[in-house]
Design an enzyme around this catalytic site. Structure first.
Site, mmCIF file in Angstrom:
data_model
loop_
_atom_site.group_PDB
_atom_site.id
_atom_site.type_symbol
_atom_site.label_atom_id
_atom_site.label_comp_id
_atom_site.label_asym_id
_atom_site.label_seq_id
_atom_site.Cartn_x
_atom_site.Cartn_y
_atom_site.Cartn_z
ATOM 1 N N TYR A 1 0.815 -1.215 0.000
ATOM 2 C CA TYR A 1 0.000 0.000 0.000
ATOM 3 C C TYR A 1 0.851 1.270 0.000
ATOM 4 C CZ TYR A 1 -4.064 -2.893 0.840
ATOM 5 O OH TYR A 1 -5.060 -3.824 0.707
ATOM 6 N N LYS B 1 3.466 -14.887 4.698
ATOM 7 C CA LYS B 1 3.640 -15.915 3.664
ATOM 8 C C LYS B 1 5.147 -16.060 3.493
ATOM 9 C CE LYS B 1 1.960 -18.604 0.401
ATOM 10 N NZ LYS B 1 1.140 -19.794 0.667
ATOM 11 N N ASP C 1 -5.839 -6.561 5.268
ATOM 12 C CA ASP C 1 -7.019 -6.031 4.585
ATOM 13 C C ASP C 1 -7.969 -7.174 4.211
ATOM 14 O OD1 ASP C 1 -8.802 -4.531 3.172
ATOM 15 O OD2 ASP C 1 -7.402 -3.797 1.684
ATOM 16 N N ASP D 1 -11.765 -8.746 6.218
ATOM 17 C CA ASP D 1 -13.085 -8.901 5.589
ATOM 18 C C ASP D 1 -13.635 -10.287 5.908
ATOM 19 O OD1 ASP D 1 -13.100 -6.379 4.509
ATOM 20 O OD2 ASP D 1 -13.677 -7.047 2.507
#
Ligand code: ATP
Length: 330
Positions: A125, A176, A233, A237
């Site tokens: 980002y 990851k 992010d 959700d």
């Protein structure tokens, strides 16, 4: 103490849920001055302005920010996200994004009580990247992930402090590391180094793909999670979906050093499909406002709001009905 709150209702249901959040803050007996700011897709379409520098400075001078949602179907993707949401995060150094999830047992799992700490100013980002030969068959696009030791470490330290303050004293790093071997390596080393300062906090690690399975099937594994900007992010959700839906997912964008105001907002967007229909659930905005109250030192009022929302499963009706009924119970 009177708090000066920057109110950024934004677009669509953002304006509707923000009004209900303020209704509840008022009912909680908190003394505040609302400083409204007209920002978002509507203003951009009307004036061409996204976030003028002078407005940013006015926002910076307030004690905390309550935001609804920024988004408009007629505004190109990225304009409001980069121009308002990410700009505020970078300019005010809101480096920690806190997203709590709580829910009773469901068809999928035995209940959820976890908080995700998402790094909020770096990773993919940060805006590193660009195009080469745009709009040709040989076009190239790169999107880098920026990870600084300082940025990663301060976020991880916040997560350890939070884990220490909770009952279970457990923190999981989600990344990851098996594929993102540079950024992941930095995260893991920073995590291990900070962990040595918190011997009373138990730690774990999950790859983000495995975490997606556990979020749905066994969220009880988690207490506090710390992760990078993009993974956070997406995971949050999913966290919202497994704990009562997007209408309940709240978030805080914190500057823990308190060198400026922190920003509180529901996770959901402007939802143009239901804007103006009274169907928007205001609980995510109300809980975000409670997190704001807690952060500015009104923890007693915040606790009453949290309790009123968590005991509001029986409350139905329009956006305004739900806000009023919760306000009556604080
Ligand atoms: P934006 O472009 O601003 O992100 P969006 O519609 O793409 O808006 P969301 O606002 O997150 O994204 O909404 C996704 C869907 O979830 C919406 O279509 C809406 O039906 C539903 N939704 C979002 N927020 C709420 C809410 N508070 N109450 C009820 N439903 C909601």
């Amino acid at each position: 103490m009177k708090h000066r709150l920057a109110i950024l209702p934004g677009d669509g249901i953002g304006t509707e849920v923000t009004a209900e959040a303020l209704k509840v803050v008022g009912a909680a007996g908190v003394d505040y001055e609302a400083v409204p700011f007209d920002l978002g897709g509507e203003r951009y379409l009307r004036t061409g302005e996204v976030l003028p520098d002078s407005v940013l400075e006015e926002i910076r001078a307030t004690d905390a920010i309550l935001m609804g949602a920024m988004g408009h179907p007629d505004v190109a993707p990225g304009v409001l996200e980069r121009g308002i949401i990410l700009r505020l995060r970078f300019a005010l150094d809101l480096y920690v994004n806190v997203r709590p999830f709580r829910a009773g047992p469901s068809a999928f799992n035995n209940g959820v009580d976890m908080t995700v700490i998402r790094e909020n100013t770096e990773g993919t980002y940060a805006g590193e990247g660009g195009f080469l030969r745009k709009d040709t068959p040989h076009e190239v696009a790169t999107q880098g992930s920026l990870n600084t030791r300082m940025g990663v470490e301060r976020c991880i330290r916040f997560a350890f402090d939070l884990a220490r303050s909770r009952e279970r004293h457990h923190l999981t790093l989600v990344h990851k590391t098996n594929v993102l071997t540079f950024a992941g390596d930095l995260w893991q080393r920073a995590f291990d180094a900070v962990a040595a300062e918190y011997p009373d906090v138990a730690t774990g690690y999950h790859h983000v793909d495995a975490a997606c399975i556990y979020f749905v099937a066994e969220p009880g594994r988690y207490d506090v999670i710390v992760t990078d900007n993009l993974f956070g992010d997406i995971l949050t959700d999913l966290g919202g979906a497994v704990s009562g839906g997007i209408g309940r997912a709240a978030s805080a964008n914190l500057n823990p050093a308190r060198t400026g105001p922190s920003l509180f907002e529901p996770v959901h967007g402007s939802a143009p499909d239901i804007a103006g229909t009274g169907q928007a659930d205001p609980r995510a905005a109300i809980v975000s406002a409670a997190m704001l109250l807690d952060f500015v030192g009104e923890s007693e009022a915040a606790a009453r709001v949290f309790k009123a929302v968590s005991g509001s499963d029986d409350v139905t009706g329009t956006t305004s009905d739900i806000g009023s009924k919760i306000a009556e119970r604080v």
